[in-house]
Design a protein around this motif. Structure first.
Motif, short mmCIF file in Angstrom:
data_model
loop_
_atom_site.label_atom_id
_atom_site.label_comp_id
_atom_site.label_asym_id
_atom_site.label_seq_id
_atom_site.Cartn_x
_atom_site.Cartn_y
_atom_site.Cartn_z
N LEU A 27 23.14 30.88 26.69
CA LEU A 27 24.58 30.92 26.44
C LEU A 27 25.25 31.28 27.76
O LEU A 27 25.07 32.38 28.28
N LYS A 28 26.02 30.36 28.30
CA LYS A 28 26.69 30.58 29.58
C LYS A 28 28.13 31.00 29.33
O LYS A 28 28.86 30.32 28.60
N ILE A 29 28.53 32.11 29.94
CA ILE A 29 29.88 32.61 29.74
C ILE A 29 30.56 32.85 31.09
O ILE A 29 29.89 33.01 32.12
N THR A 30 31.88 32.85 31.08
CA THR A 30 32.64 33.14 32.29
C THR A 30 33.91 33.88 31.91
O THR A 30 34.16 34.14 30.71
N ALA A 31 34.72 34.21 32.89
CA ALA A 31 35.97 34.93 32.65
C ALA A 31 36.97 34.61 33.75
O ALA A 31 36.57 34.37 34.90
N ILE A 32 38.24 34.58 33.39
CA ILE A 32 39.26 34.39 34.43
C ILE A 32 39.16 35.56 35.42
O ILE A 32 38.96 36.71 35.02
N PRO A 33 39.27 35.29 36.70
CA PRO A 33 39.12 36.36 37.72
C PRO A 33 40.42 37.16 37.91
O PRO A 33 41.03 37.12 38.96
N ASP A 34 40.80 37.89 36.86
CA ASP A 34 42.05 38.65 36.93
C ASP A 34 41.88 40.01 37.60
O ASP A 34 42.85 40.74 37.80
N GLU A 35 40.63 40.34 37.93
CA GLU A 35 40.34 41.56 38.68
C GLU A 35 39.30 41.23 39.75
O GLU A 35 38.84 40.10 39.85
N SER A 36 38.92 42.21 40.53
CA SER A 36 37.97 41.98 41.61
C SER A 36 36.62 41.54 41.06
O SER A 36 36.25 41.89 39.92
N PRO A 37 35.83 40.78 41.83
CA PRO A 37 34.51 40.32 41.38
C PRO A 37 33.58 41.47 40.97
O PRO A 37 32.83 41.34 40.00
N THR A 38 33.64 42.58 41.69
CA THR A 38 32.77 43.71 41.36
C THR A 38 33.15 44.32 40.01
O THR A 38 32.28 44.71 39.23
#
Length: 295
Positions: free
Chosen positions: A38-49
């Motif tokens: 299951l591959k998931i992602t997220a909008i980068p609304d904060e820093s990558p860390t």
């Protein structure tokens, strides 16, 4: 060789061939099932860390609940998050309300929002400044303002919508409009004096104040918007119904009275997750069209 022995030999060979072919059919299916991810992602609304820190425990929890490998894949910007789900390069994405609307349009209605935090049913944005002379939205005229990403619901679309309601046109009435790309970057820009005012997600603002990453005596809120629907976890409509149900249940079962549940909910800045539906985001779509951000 007698006819009887020849017949038995041929019968054995045919049976063996069918068994071999059956194994060839079953084994790849078993291997495929074992390798299912299951591959998931997220909008980068904060820093990558910060995004990686929030994703880690959730990924582990979903793997346990779904019985399959879960991979979090970061993306470079909001548009990439929309494209990866619309093109089925990922199976599930954490969207803001506006990016969900964009994904729905981009995919031809082939995305489905499953759950959102209870907080997302009544989300808000804030306008912040370090200038004591700026006290209301009316004071923004002639000033510099930073939104977050252009595709951000809480960092751009809704703040812009409420500015327009207050008869303030950012492009006409402000000295300069900038886009920081993320909520934490907006706070940094205001704190450093790079812009007079910033518009961002109230959740990130409150987290920064709680963690003492910003001094509210130096940077303060001048306006908090009315509520609206925002973030959600969205999947592609082609996902099997059984998997959608399992994912939904996994989120709904997260509870603050267990150590694991509390840790994950705290990282997600949530009290709990609740079901959601596409109709909840009609207001976002209307606001986007009115602001000229969606055609």
């Amino acid at each position: 060789m007698s006819k009887l022995n020849l017949a038995n030999t041929l019968k054995t060979l045919v049976s063996s061939a069918f068994l071999f072919l059956g194994a060839m059919t079953v084994l790849p299916a078993q291997a495929q099932q074992a390798q299912q991810v299951l591959k998931i992602t997220a909008i980068p609304d904060e820093s990558p860390t910060e995004l990686a820190r929030k994703a880690g425990p959730l990924v582990k929890y979903l793997e346990q609940r779904l019985g399959m490998k879960v991979e979090f894949t970061p993306v470079s910007d909001y548009a990439a998050a929309v494209e990866t789900l619309a093109n089925k390069q990922v199976d599930m994405a954490w969207f803001g309300g506006f990016t969900f609307v964009q994904a729905q349009q981009r995919s031809g209605g082939k995305v489905v929002p499953l759950v959102q935090r209870e907080e997302d049913t009544k989300f808000r944005s804030v306008f912040i400044t370090s200038d004591p002379a700026i006290k209301t939205l009316a004071d923004l005229k002639g000033k510099t303002l930073s939104f977050g990403s252009q595709s951000s619901t809480s960092g751009h679309l809704m703040p812009r919508s409420f500015l327009l309601e207050a008869k303030i046109d950012p492009e006409k009435d402000l000295k300069r409009v900038a886009y920081s790309g993320a909520h934490d970057a907006t706070i940094a820009a205001v704190a450093a004096g790079k812009v007079d005012v910033g518009a961002l997600n109230i959740s990130v603002w409150e987290k920064f104040v709680l963690d003492k990453k910003v001094d509210p005596a130096k940077v303060h809120v001048i306006f908090t918007t009315p509520t609206y629907y925002d973030y959600n976890w969205t999947v592609h409509a082609d996902m099997p119904a059984a998997l959608k149900e399992k994912i939904t249940k996994a989120f709904l079962d997260l509870a603050p009275n267990t150590a694991e549940g509390k840790a994950i909910l705290d990282l997600q800045r949530a009290t709990r997750f609740v079901p959601t539906k596409a109709e909840n985001y009609k207001g976002i779509e209307t606001a986007a069209r009115s602001a000229g951000l969606l055609k």
